[in-house]
Design a protein around this motif. Structure first.
Motif, short mmCIF file in Angstrom:
data_model
loop_
_atom_site.label_atom_id
_atom_site.label_comp_id
_atom_site.label_asym_id
_atom_site.label_seq_id
_atom_site.Cartn_x
_atom_site.Cartn_y
_atom_site.Cartn_z
N TYR A 44 38.94 -46.20 23.23
CA TYR A 44 38.10 -47.19 22.56
C TYR A 44 38.56 -47.32 21.11
O TYR A 44 39.16 -46.39 20.56
N HIS A 205 38.83 -55.27 25.41
CA HIS A 205 38.05 -54.02 25.54
C HIS A 205 38.64 -53.27 26.73
O HIS A 205 38.96 -53.88 27.76
N ASP A 232 21.05 -53.61 27.41
CA ASP A 232 22.30 -52.89 27.62
C ASP A 232 22.56 -52.07 26.36
O ASP A 232 22.95 -52.61 25.33
N PHE A 234 24.91 -49.99 25.78
CA PHE A 234 26.35 -49.84 25.51
C PHE A 234 27.02 -51.19 25.81
O PHE A 234 27.65 -51.37 26.85
N GLY A 238 29.98 -57.41 25.84
CA GLY A 238 28.80 -58.23 26.13
C GLY A 238 28.68 -58.88 27.49
O GLY A 238 27.99 -59.90 27.61
N TYR A 261 34.01 -54.78 18.62
CA TYR A 261 33.54 -55.30 19.91
C TYR A 261 32.33 -56.21 19.72
O TYR A 261 32.22 -57.27 20.32
C1 LIG Z 1 32.13 -48.74 29.03
S1 LIG Z 1 31.97 -49.59 27.54
C2 LIG Z 1 30.84 -50.90 27.93
C3 LIG Z 1 31.55 -52.17 28.30
C4 LIG Z 1 30.62 -53.32 28.66
N1 LIG Z 1 29.88 -53.05 29.88
C5 LIG Z 1 31.41 -54.62 28.81
O1 LIG Z 1 31.52 -55.13 29.95
O2 LIG Z 1 31.95 -55.09 27.82
C6 LIG Z 1 30.98 -48.48 26.58
C7 LIG Z 1 30.73 -48.97 25.14
O3 LIG Z 1 29.79 -48.08 24.51
C8 LIG Z 1 30.06 -48.10 23.11
N2 LIG Z 1 29.35 -46.93 22.52
C9 LIG Z 1 29.74 -45.63 22.50
N3 LIG Z 1 28.80 -44.87 21.91
C10 LIG Z 1 27.78 -45.69 21.57
C11 LIG Z 1 26.50 -45.49 20.98
N4 LIG Z 1 26.09 -44.25 20.59
N5 LIG Z 1 25.68 -46.55 20.81
C12 LIG Z 1 26.07 -47.80 21.18
N6 LIG Z 1 27.29 -48.06 21.74
C13 LIG Z 1 28.12 -47.02 21.95
C14 LIG Z 1 31.58 -48.05 23.04
O4 LIG Z 1 32.07 -48.51 21.81
C15 LIG Z 1 31.96 -48.97 24.23
O5 LIG Z 1 32.20 -50.28 23.79
#
Ligand SMILES: C[S@@+](CC[C@H](N)C(=O)[O-])C[C@H]1O[C@@H](n2cnc3c(N)ncnc32)[C@H](O)[C@@H]1O
Length: 276
Positions: A44, A205, A232, A234, A238, A261
């Motif tokens: 990431y 991403h 959501d 995480f 988006g 992102y």
């Molecule tokens: C598996 S990805 C999600 C992708 C999303 N489902 C998509 O389709 O674009 C996980 C995301 O969680 C974010 N992330 C990690 N730790 C986080 C936190 N403590 N709070 C919010 N976001 C976080 C990362 O930057 C990453 O973009």
């Protein structure tokens, strides 16, 4: 950065999701669809995905406990997690850890690519996967989608994703489907990624799910979208927010710790990050 204080139907927040969820009232979210970092060393832009497994599981329980607090008693939490061939246990470890908080009501398999043999013996392939070069492992073409609820007894709308029967001769005799040519799709969901030309431009991403996967979660949860609050924690770039908008969800709340992102999502929706 400028923040807007008025409440948009789509609220995108820059910051840590645990802190963000703490600002939301208890029992206020109908549906959470999310894919957290998998602790598989994904590259990431900001988040370090290489943490020690015990620390990762502890942190996962912290954010899941906060999510449980804000989920309504009849809410659904869809947790998407994948593995890697050399690290196959992660989804199961997470599901087991979360069993202290939630009941695993359904397990779906998100199939990204499949080959089926047709009745006339043709091999038909569909979908995309990341090919690996290995003498030990096959290509990994699926991920898990755990449907977690507070009590394991949340009513869903199975036929919202129903499919027509292959053999229609007995439809009229069957009571369970009220004579309709529609059966439950089951728990293998084939949802391919869209074909893209440029990764940097079209999907900047490393670990996304297709918006359609989140749309299917909304549909099977089965409440009117215009009455629902969806989350959501995480957000990534988006895709859950896109699904919410496509299906007319009343209120969507997303958190993303990585400004790059989030900027991509904000641009897509013509929004600025909302205030916690
Ligand atoms: C598996 S990805 C999600 C992708 C999303 N489902 C998509 O389709 O674009 C996980 C995301 O969680 C974010 N992330 C990690 N730790 C986080 C936190 N403590 N709070 C919010 N976001 C976080 C990362 O930057 C990453 O973009």
């Amino acid at each position: 950065m400028t923040y807007r204080t008025d409440l948009e139907p789509i609220q995108l927040h820059h910051g840590d999701c645990i802190q963000g969820m703490r600002q939301l009232p208890a029992d206020s979210v109908d549906l959470a669809v999310t894919s957290p970092p998998y602790n598989l060393g994904v590259d990431y832009a900001e988040y370090d995905d290489g943490e020690d497994r015990d620390a990762y599981l502890k942190w996962s329980l912290d954010w899941a406990a906060e999510l449980k607090r804000i989920l309504k008693p009849d809410g659904s939490f869809f947790l998407n997690v994948g593995a890697s061939p050399s690290n196959p246990l992660l989804p199961h470890q997470l599901a087991l850890a979360f069993s202290d908080l939630f009941v695993l009501q359904n397990t779906f398999h998100w199939i990204k690519s499949i080959t089926v043999e047709t009745r006339d013996g043709q091999q038909v392939s569909a979908g995309h996967f990341k090919p690996i070069n290995s003498h030990r492992y096959v290509n990994d073409c699926h991920e898990y989608l755990f449907h977690l609820t507070k009590d394991g007894d949340v009513k869903i709308d199975r036929l919202a994703l129903g499919v027509p029967y292959q053999d229609k001769t007995n439809i009229a005799r069957w009571g369970h489907n009220e004579g309709k040519d529609l059966r439950c799709r089951g728990n293998n969901w084939f949802v391919p990624y869209k074909t893209i030309v440029s990764r940097d431009k079209d999907r900047p991403h490393p670990a996304t799910f297709p918006a359609k996967l989140a749309e299917w979660c909304i549909k099977i949860h089965g409440r009117p979208p215009e009455s629902m609050t969806m989350l959501d924690p995480f957000l990534g770039i988006g895709h859950a927010a896109v699904a919410a908008q496509n299906l007319g969800i009343a209120q969507f709340v997303g958190f993303e710790i990585d400004e790059t992102y989030l900027a991509h999502v904000c641009e897509e929706f013509g929004l600025e990050p909302a205030m916690f």
